[in-house]
Every structure is written in structure tokens, then in C-alpha cells.
Scaffold this motif. Structure first.
Motif, PDB file in Angstrom:
ATOM      1  N   MET A   1       0.827  -1.192   0.000  1.00 47.28           N
ATOM      2  CA  MET A   1       0.000   0.000   0.000  1.00 47.28           C
ATOM      3  C   MET A   1       0.869   1.252   0.000  1.00 47.28           C
ATOM      4  O   MET A   1       0.479   2.274  -0.540  1.00 47.28           O
ATOM      5  CB  MET A   1      -0.935  -0.026   1.210  1.00 47.28           C
ATOM      6  CG  MET A   1      -1.909   1.122   1.275  1.00 47.28           C
ATOM      7  SD  MET A   1      -3.132   1.221  -0.041  1.00 47.28           S
ATOM      8  CE  MET A   1      -4.347   0.043   0.443  1.00 47.28           C
ATOM      9  N   SER A   2       2.047   1.161   0.593  1.00 44.40           N
ATOM     10  CA  SER A   2       2.894   2.353   0.662  1.00 44.40           C
ATOM     11  C   SER A   2       3.267   2.865  -0.730  1.00 44.40           C
ATOM     12  O   SER A   2       3.287   4.070  -0.965  1.00 44.40           O
ATOM     13  CB  SER A   2       4.147   2.092   1.488  1.00 44.40           C
ATOM     14  OG  SER A   2       4.882   1.024   0.960  1.00 44.40           O
TER      15      SER A   2
ATOM     16  N   LEU B   1      -4.651   5.035  -8.796  1.00 44.68           N
ATOM     17  CA  LEU B   1      -4.411   4.164  -7.643  1.00 44.68           C
ATOM     18  C   LEU B   1      -4.301   4.951  -6.345  1.00 44.68           C
ATOM     19  O   LEU B   1      -4.856   4.556  -5.321  1.00 44.68           O
ATOM     20  CB  LEU B   1      -3.163   3.315  -7.854  1.00 44.68           C
ATOM     21  CG  LEU B   1      -3.353   2.087  -8.734  1.00 44.68           C
ATOM     22  CD1 LEU B   1      -2.020   1.405  -9.000  1.00 44.68           C
ATOM     23  CD2 LEU B   1      -4.326   1.119  -8.093  1.00 44.68           C
ATOM     24  N   ASN B   2      -3.600   6.063  -6.390  1.00 43.52           N
ATOM     25  CA  ASN B   2      -3.469   6.883  -5.196  1.00 43.52           C
ATOM     26  C   ASN B   2      -4.835   7.372  -4.723  1.00 43.52           C
ATOM     27  O   ASN B   2      -5.183   7.254  -3.546  1.00 43.52           O
ATOM     28  CB  ASN B   2      -2.544   8.071  -5.466  1.00 43.52           C
ATOM     29  CG  ASN B   2      -2.516   9.029  -4.307  1.00 43.52           C
ATOM     30  OD1 ASN B   2      -3.252  10.006  -4.294  1.00 43.52           O
ATOM     31  ND2 ASN B   2      -1.694   8.737  -3.324  1.00 43.52           N
ATOM     32  N   ARG B   3      -5.607   7.915  -5.644  1.00 43.89           N
ATOM     33  CA  ARG B   3      -6.933   8.436  -5.269  1.00 43.89           C
ATOM     34  C   ARG B   3      -7.864   7.318  -4.816  1.00 43.89           C
ATOM     35  O   ARG B   3      -8.679   7.500  -3.912  1.00 43.89           O
ATOM     36  CB  ARG B   3      -7.547   9.225  -6.424  1.00 43.89           C
ATOM     37  CG  ARG B   3      -6.774  10.514  -6.702  1.00 43.89           C
ATOM     38  CD  ARG B   3      -7.400  11.354  -7.811  1.00 43.89           C
ATOM     39  NE  ARG B   3      -7.385  10.619  -9.068  1.00 43.89           N
ATOM     40  CZ  ARG B   3      -8.286  10.772 -10.036  1.00 43.89           C
ATOM     41  NH1 ARG B   3      -9.271  11.643  -9.897  1.00 43.89           N
ATOM     42  NH2 ARG B   3      -8.211  10.075 -11.148  1.00 43.89           N
ATOM     43  N   ALA B   4      -7.721   6.126  -5.406  1.00 41.42           N
ATOM     44  CA  ALA B   4      -8.524   4.978  -4.999  1.00 41.42           C
ATOM     45  C   ALA B   4      -8.201   4.581  -3.559  1.00 41.42           C
ATOM     46  O   ALA B   4      -9.104   4.353  -2.741  1.00 41.42           O
ATOM     47  CB  ALA B   4      -8.271   3.806  -5.940  1.00 41.42           C
TER      48      ALA B   4
ATOM     49  N   SER C   1      -7.151  -3.048  -6.164  1.00 38.10           N
ATOM     50  CA  SER C   1      -6.429  -3.835  -7.158  1.00 38.10           C
ATOM     51  C   SER C   1      -5.295  -3.010  -7.750  1.00 38.10           C
ATOM     52  O   SER C   1      -5.473  -1.846  -8.093  1.00 38.10           O
ATOM     53  CB  SER C   1      -7.373  -4.266  -8.276  1.00 38.10           C
ATOM     54  OG  SER C   1      -6.642  -4.879  -9.311  1.00 38.10           O
ATOM     55  N   VAL C   2      -4.119  -3.634  -7.864  1.00 38.21           N
ATOM     56  CA  VAL C   2      -2.970  -2.962  -8.480  1.00 38.21           C
ATOM     57  C   VAL C   2      -2.526  -3.683  -9.750  1.00 38.21           C
ATOM     58  O   VAL C   2      -1.493  -3.351 -10.322  1.00 38.21           O
ATOM     59  CB  VAL C   2      -1.777  -2.840  -7.499  1.00 38.21           C
ATOM     60  CG1 VAL C   2      -2.123  -1.905  -6.355  1.00 38.21           C
ATOM     61  CG2 VAL C   2      -1.342  -4.196  -6.981  1.00 38.21           C
TER      62      VAL C   2
ATOM     63  N   PHE D   1      -9.345  -3.757 -14.689  1.00 35.07           N
ATOM     64  CA  PHE D   1      -8.626  -3.006 -13.667  1.00 35.07           C
ATOM     65  C   PHE D   1      -9.390  -1.772 -13.190  1.00 35.07           C
ATOM     66  O   PHE D   1      -9.549  -1.548 -11.993  1.00 35.07           O
ATOM     67  CB  PHE D   1      -7.246  -2.600 -14.201  1.00 35.07           C
ATOM     68  CG  PHE D   1      -6.484  -1.675 -13.297  1.00 35.07           C
ATOM     69  CD1 PHE D   1      -6.028  -2.110 -12.067  1.00 35.07           C
ATOM     70  CD2 PHE D   1      -6.216  -0.370 -13.674  1.00 35.07           C
ATOM     71  CE1 PHE D   1      -5.325  -1.272 -11.226  1.00 35.07           C
ATOM     72  CE2 PHE D   1      -5.510   0.480 -12.847  1.00 35.07           C
ATOM     73  CZ  PHE D   1      -5.067   0.024 -11.619  1.00 35.07           C
ATOM     74  N   LEU D   2      -9.882  -0.963 -14.097  1.00 38.89           N
ATOM     75  CA  LEU D   2     -10.551   0.288 -13.721  1.00 38.89           C
ATOM     76  C   LEU D   2     -11.989   0.076 -13.241  1.00 38.89           C
ATOM     77  O   LEU D   2     -12.652   1.027 -12.845  1.00 38.89           O
ATOM     78  CB  LEU D   2     -10.531   1.274 -14.891  1.00 38.89           C
ATOM     79  CG  LEU D   2      -9.140   1.750 -15.302  1.00 38.89           C
ATOM     80  CD1 LEU D   2      -9.220   2.591 -16.561  1.00 38.89           C
ATOM     81  CD2 LEU D   2      -8.470   2.521 -14.179  1.00 38.89           C
ATOM     82  N   LEU D   3     -12.471  -1.154 -13.254  1.00 36.67           N
ATOM     83  CA  LEU D   3     -13.841  -1.448 -12.828  1.00 36.67           C
ATOM     84  C   LEU D   3     -13.907  -2.086 -11.449  1.00 36.67           C
ATOM     85  O   LEU D   3     -14.985  -2.327 -10.931  1.00 36.67           O
ATOM     86  CB  LEU D   3     -14.506  -2.399 -13.838  1.00 36.67           C
ATOM     87  CG  LEU D   3     -14.555  -1.934 -15.282  1.00 36.67           C
ATOM     88  CD1 LEU D   3     -15.121  -3.028 -16.163  1.00 36.67           C
ATOM     89  CD2 LEU D   3     -15.370  -0.665 -15.404  1.00 36.67           C
ATOM     90  N   GLN D   4     -12.763  -2.387 -10.848  1.00 34.05           N
ATOM     91  CA  GLN D   4     -12.756  -3.219  -9.655  1.00 34.05           C
ATOM     92  C   GLN D   4     -13.154  -2.521  -8.362  1.00 34.05           C
ATOM     93  O   GLN D   4     -13.596  -3.161  -7.440  1.00 34.05           O
ATOM     94  CB  GLN D   4     -11.400  -3.894  -9.516  1.00 34.05           C
ATOM     95  CG  GLN D   4     -11.211  -4.879 -10.642  1.00 34.05           C
ATOM     96  CD  GLN D   4     -10.047  -5.785 -10.430  1.00 34.05           C
ATOM     97  OE1 GLN D   4      -9.664  -6.054  -9.301  1.00 34.05           O
ATOM     98  NE2 GLN D   4      -9.485  -6.266 -11.505  1.00 34.05           N
ATOM     99  N   GLY D   5     -12.983  -1.257  -8.252  1.00 36.26           N
ATOM    100  CA  GLY D   5     -13.397  -0.561  -7.042  1.00 36.26           C
ATOM    101  C   GLY D   5     -12.452  -0.755  -5.874  1.00 36.26           C
ATOM    102  O   GLY D   5     -11.409  -1.398  -5.973  1.00 36.26           O
TER     103      GLY D   5
END
Length: 174
Positions: free
Chosen positions: A1-2, A80-83, A114-115, A122-126
Motif C-alpha cells: 500500500m505504501s 491508484l493513489n486516489r482509490a 487492485s494494483v 482493472f478500472l472497474l474493480q473498485g
């Protein structure tokens, strides 16, 4: 996560998108055996007869929150950061809102994003946030978060709500 958090700003806020805000506004309710449950997710479809040793697992099952990230897909560089920040914002808000409930001192949340950018969805996973207590049948599969290769995972607990900048610890690999 970092690594995900290092890729952009890390400001936690109480503002949430409508799907998560609706759950947050619903608040908490005490369920069977003192289980701390999200009011908008718990209802007549859930069993009410549980053993005290199952409380943590029961909370984990009921308090399974999916947050849409569709509105963040416009900027893939900061997605990813904003997610992750959205997931942390929801988790920390809910932990803070639960702070006065009996047993809330053992409440925790997992935040997962998800990374796997190669995944066609990928962009649908939440973002997934699950909340549960460290009591009874506590899920122990979060002891080694590094084993999750396709997800960035973090565990947040009530001690994190007292921090002025709660995500700083996660940026350094808490």
C-alpha cells in the motif's frame, strides 16, 4: 500500500462519493452478541443467531463494502493513489463514527485496491473496505499483507483515527 500512497497526495477527507456516503450516513448498529455492524448492510437477510466466538467473522461478512472508483478513471496516473485515499477516507470515517460504541476499541478495517494494471477490468474493480473486531473468531489472514500481489492492502484500526495525518504511517510501510 505504501507504493500506491507515494504516487500522489494523501489527504484523508470526510467527503465521499454518493455510494459510500449513503453507507456512512446509515451509521452503525449493535447486532447479535454485540457485533458492530453497518446499519445499511445488515438486515433481515442475515442470521441473528451467532456464537460469541464468531463475532469477528460475522462482522467481516456483513461489513463488506464495495466502493465504486469509476469517477477516478479519467486520470490513470493518479488513479491508484486516489482509490486508496478514498478507501482510507471511508474506513477512518467509519471507525471514528463507531468510536463510542461498546467494543469499538477492537474495531479494525482492511482497505484493498487492485494494483493489477494488466487486468482488463482493472478500472472497474473498485475499493473494498471490510470492518471487523479483534475478538472471537478474528480473521488472521491479514498478518502478512505482502503476500497479496494483485492488491494493495492495509489494516487500519481505531488508533489511526487519532493521528493528525493518519496515512503517513502507511506511506512508510506500517
Amino acid at each position: 500500500m505504501s507504493r500506491v500512497l507515494e504516487s500522489g497526495p494523501v489527504k484523508v477527507g470526510r467527503e465521499l462519493p454518493p455510494d459510500l456516503d449513503l453507507i456512512a450516513k446509515g451509521g452503525w448498529v449493535l447486532g447479535p452478541c454485540g457485533a458492530i455492524l453497518l446499519k445499511s448492510l445488515w438486515g433481515s437477510g442475515w442470521r441473528t443467531s451467532i456464537d460469541a466466538a464468531e463475532v469477528g467473522t460475522y462482522e467481516y461478512e456483513v461489513n463488506d463494502v464495495y466502493g465504486s472508483l469509476a469517477d477516478l478513471a479519467d486520470d490513470r496516473a493518479t488513479y491508484l493513489n486516489r482509490a486508496a485515499v478514498r478507501g482510507f477516507s471511508f474506513a477512518l470515517r467509519m471507525l471514528k463514527d463507531a468510536a463510542e460504541l461498546p467494543g469499538a476499541g477492537s474495531l479494525m478495517a482492511t482497505v484493498g485496491v487492485s494494483v493489477d494494471e494488466g487486468d482488463e477490468d482493472f478500472l472497474l474493480q473498485g475499493v473494498t473496505v471490510r470492518m471487523f473486531s479483534r475478538r472471537g473468531d478474528y480473521p488472521n489472514w491479514f498478518d502478512d499483507l505482502e503476500r497479496y500481489q494483485s492488491e494493495a492492502m492495509a489494516v487500519v484500526d481505531v488508533t489511526d483515527i487519532a493521528d493528525r495525518d493518519p496515512l503517513v504511517r502507511f506511506m512508510s510501510g506500517k
